[in-house]
Scaffold this active site. Structure first.
Site, short mmCIF file in Angstrom:
data_model
loop_
_atom_site.label_atom_id
_atom_site.label_comp_id
_atom_site.label_asym_id
_atom_site.label_seq_id
_atom_site.Cartn_x
_atom_site.Cartn_y
_atom_site.Cartn_z
N GLY A 10 -84.49 -56.69 -3.53
CA GLY A 10 -84.78 -58.08 -3.24
C GLY A 10 -85.83 -58.68 -4.14
O GLY A 10 -86.00 -58.27 -5.30
N TYR A 11 -86.58 -59.65 -3.61
CA TYR A 11 -87.56 -60.41 -4.38
C TYR A 11 -88.70 -59.56 -4.92
O TYR A 11 -89.29 -59.89 -5.94
CB TYR A 11 -88.14 -61.53 -3.52
CG TYR A 11 -87.27 -62.76 -3.44
CD1 TYR A 11 -87.37 -63.78 -4.38
CD2 TYR A 11 -86.33 -62.90 -2.42
CE1 TYR A 11 -86.57 -64.90 -4.30
CE2 TYR A 11 -85.52 -64.03 -2.34
CZ TYR A 11 -85.65 -65.02 -3.28
OH TYR A 11 -84.85 -66.14 -3.21
N ASP A 33 -79.54 -50.25 -3.02
CA ASP A 33 -79.47 -51.18 -1.89
C ASP A 33 -78.08 -51.04 -1.28
O ASP A 33 -77.10 -50.80 -2.00
CB ASP A 33 -79.69 -52.62 -2.38
CG ASP A 33 -80.09 -53.57 -1.26
OD1 ASP A 33 -79.27 -53.75 -0.33
OD2 ASP A 33 -81.18 -54.14 -1.31
N VAL A 86 -88.16 -52.60 1.57
CA VAL A 86 -87.19 -53.20 2.48
C VAL A 86 -87.85 -54.32 3.28
O VAL A 86 -89.07 -54.43 3.33
CB VAL A 86 -86.59 -52.15 3.44
CG1 VAL A 86 -85.83 -51.09 2.66
CG2 VAL A 86 -87.68 -51.50 4.29
N LEU A 217 -102.40 -57.97 3.77
CA LEU A 217 -102.41 -58.97 4.83
C LEU A 217 -103.58 -59.93 4.67
O LEU A 217 -103.45 -61.14 4.84
CB LEU A 217 -102.48 -58.29 6.20
CG LEU A 217 -101.34 -57.36 6.61
CD1 LEU A 217 -101.57 -56.83 8.02
CD2 LEU A 217 -100.00 -58.08 6.54
N CYS A 272 -94.03 -64.62 3.07
CA CYS A 272 -95.23 -63.79 3.30
C CYS A 272 -96.30 -64.43 4.17
O CYS A 272 -96.78 -63.79 5.11
CB CYS A 272 -95.85 -63.41 1.95
SG CYS A 272 -94.83 -62.31 0.97
N LYS A 335 -91.32 -73.60 -2.73
CA LYS A 335 -92.16 -73.98 -3.86
C LYS A 335 -91.27 -74.09 -5.09
O LYS A 335 -90.10 -73.69 -5.07
CB LYS A 335 -93.27 -72.94 -4.10
CG LYS A 335 -92.76 -71.56 -4.46
CD LYS A 335 -93.88 -70.56 -4.66
CE LYS A 335 -94.69 -70.84 -5.90
NZ LYS A 335 -95.64 -69.75 -6.21
N ARG A 429 -95.85 -83.54 -1.79
CA ARG A 429 -96.54 -82.60 -2.69
C ARG A 429 -97.62 -83.28 -3.53
O ARG A 429 -98.23 -82.63 -4.39
CB ARG A 429 -95.53 -81.92 -3.61
CG ARG A 429 -94.53 -81.04 -2.88
CD ARG A 429 -95.19 -79.84 -2.25
NE ARG A 429 -94.26 -79.04 -1.45
CZ ARG A 429 -94.59 -77.90 -0.84
NH1 ARG A 429 -95.84 -77.45 -0.93
NH2 ARG A 429 -93.71 -77.24 -0.14
#
Length: 456
Positions: A10-11, A33, A86, A217, A272, A335, A429
């Site tokens: 993924g990203y 994957d 993951v 975090l 996130c 974004k 924005r």
């Protein structure tokens, strides 16, 4: 030759592994994957994610020492180092629902690694995980009488979507956490040496496992806190006549504060910030720390308030009704320079506008397909149009929700001429020349700067 396997394409996993393969031609990198469509896309020029510069990096290493496969088991068996990248979404059920991380995919990975491994391996946490998750992973990996030894490291990512390749090539820091044992430190240095191929040693930080897990975090929570802080001030600016841009510049010149993440907007999004803050809230609550939990939860609540406030301003500005009015939404990605729509403020804004019976036309240069997936319940209420001029034709209002550079370059006179009058423009924005738009005839709203109206 060191062999790396990354579980998850993924990203995070895809770009990170592509950069390692590019910079370390003597390291074999295999990205695995179970999603066949995603793996197939990584082997074409139509990559499954949009990120400036990513295709060039992939093409340089693909087929040389970078490979993509759906054979997860073989990838694990062959590897010396296994990255676990993951998805760890927020739980939607049971204890901790709405805050805690859903670790079911992470645990399935750990059990699979244990089941198929026939040699000692270094396991690297790349997913964002709660502090002390490594301890649980080690219990899963070493359960029973398996003679294979696993050394678990934490190596959180600090990538910003839209600048991920730049962040990987020249990061502020690479953080690696490991046990303060001989085997833990040996594993830590093995991973550090891979990064040191192109990253200065002084930027490779090493900590214990728990500090590394918590640092990810905390970093996202602090960044999101700054966004919510300036957005809270933006509301006060509008009430008092202050200019949030001037306020942000004034406080940003203070070396103790700095200018980054002080741009008022409709709010933060992405996979996130919200997830990690809520995870931090849950951890605080788990350890009985109510006041810290309440403090961090307020960052998310402030973000949600800013999204609602934007819609309320649109409604009140347009004579307290937007029913059956055409509104062009320019930008749906959370974004610029990404097609990612996860937790995008545009989702909340569009749902609120639809609840007021507005007719919506969504336009975005990279996120159209993801946008269609985000609001299936509104499929019959939303039109999708890639051309921003067509999206705005006949509209009562235009709302800028993503800071794509191309929106600065639009011919707004042409847009104004084709709109219903009065023509409203809401800049979520704060990226446009508001005085110029006002002089064209637009009714202009900008966050933290107030409302420029010809109707007063």
């Amino acid at each position: 030759m060191i062999k790396i396997c990354c579980i998850g394409a993924g990203y995070v996993g895809g770009p990170t592994m592509a950069m390692i393969a590019k910079q370390c031609p003597d390291v074999q990198v295999n990205v695995v994957d179970i999603n066949e469509t995603r793996i197939a896309a990584w082997q074409t020029d139509e990559l499954p994610i949009y990120e400036p510069g990513l295709l060039d990096v992939v093409k340089e290493a693909r087929g040389r020492n970078l490979f993509f496969s759906t054979d997860v088991d073989q990838g694990i068996r062959d590897a010396d180092i296994v990255f676990v990248s993951v998805n760890t979404p927020t739980k939607t059920f049971g204890e901790g629902a709405g805050c805690a991380s859903d670790l079911q995919y992470w645990e399935l990975c750990a059990r699979r690694i244990k089941e198929v491994s026939t040699s000692d391996k270094i396991i690297v946490e790349k997913s964002t995980l709660p502090v002390r998750t490594a301890e649980a992973m080690e219990r899963v990996l070493h359960a029973g009488d398996n003679p294979v030894h696993f050394e678990v490291l934490s190596n959180p990512e600090f990538l910003a979507e839209g600048t991920a390749i730049e962040d990987l090539e020249c990061p502020d820091r690479v953080l690696i956490g490991g046990h303060e044992t001989a085997t833990g430190q040996k594993a830590l240095q093995t991973l550090a040496e891979i990064y040191a191929t192109w990253i200065p040693r002084e930027r490779i930080l090493t900590t214990n496992l728990w500090s590394s897990e918590l640092s990810k975090l905390t970093a996202n929570a602090f960044l999101a806190q700054r966004v919510s802080s300036i957005n809270a001030i933006s509301a006060l600016c509008e009430a008092t006549g202050a200019d949030v841009g001037e306020v942000a510049h004034a406080i940003g010149t203070d070396s103790r504060i700095g200018p980054k993440f002080l741009k008022a907007s409709i709010g933060f999004g992405g996979s996130c910030f919200k997830k990690d803050i809520l995870n931090l809230v849950y951890l605080c609550e788990t350890y009985g720390l109510k006041e810290p939990a309440d403090y961090w939860r307020q960052v998310v609540l402030m973000n949600e308030y800013q999204e609602r406030r934007f819609v309320t301003t649109m409604l009140h500005s347009m004579f307290n009704t937007i029913a059956n009015k055409r509104i062009a939404v320019l930008g749906f990605a959370f974004k610029a320079d990404t097609g990612d729509t996860r937790e995008s403020p545009a989702i909340k804004v569009c749902r609120e506008l639809a609840a007021e019976h507005a007719t919506l036309v969504v336009s975005d240069p990279e996120a159209m397909e993801n946008a269609k997936l985000e609001m299936p319940e509104l499929a019959d209420r939303i039109e999708f149009e890639e051309d921003p001029y067509k999206a705005a034709a006949g509209a009562h209002a235009v709302a800028i929700l993503t800071d794509w550079r191309l929106y600065k370059e639009l011919d707004f006179q042409r847009i104004f001429d084709g709109m219903q009058k009065p023509a409203f423009l809401f800049d979520g924005r704060n990226m446009l020349d508001h005085d110029a738009l006002f002089n064209m005839g637009f009714e202009v709203y900008s966050i933290g700067k107030g409302y420029k109206s010809h109707l007063r």
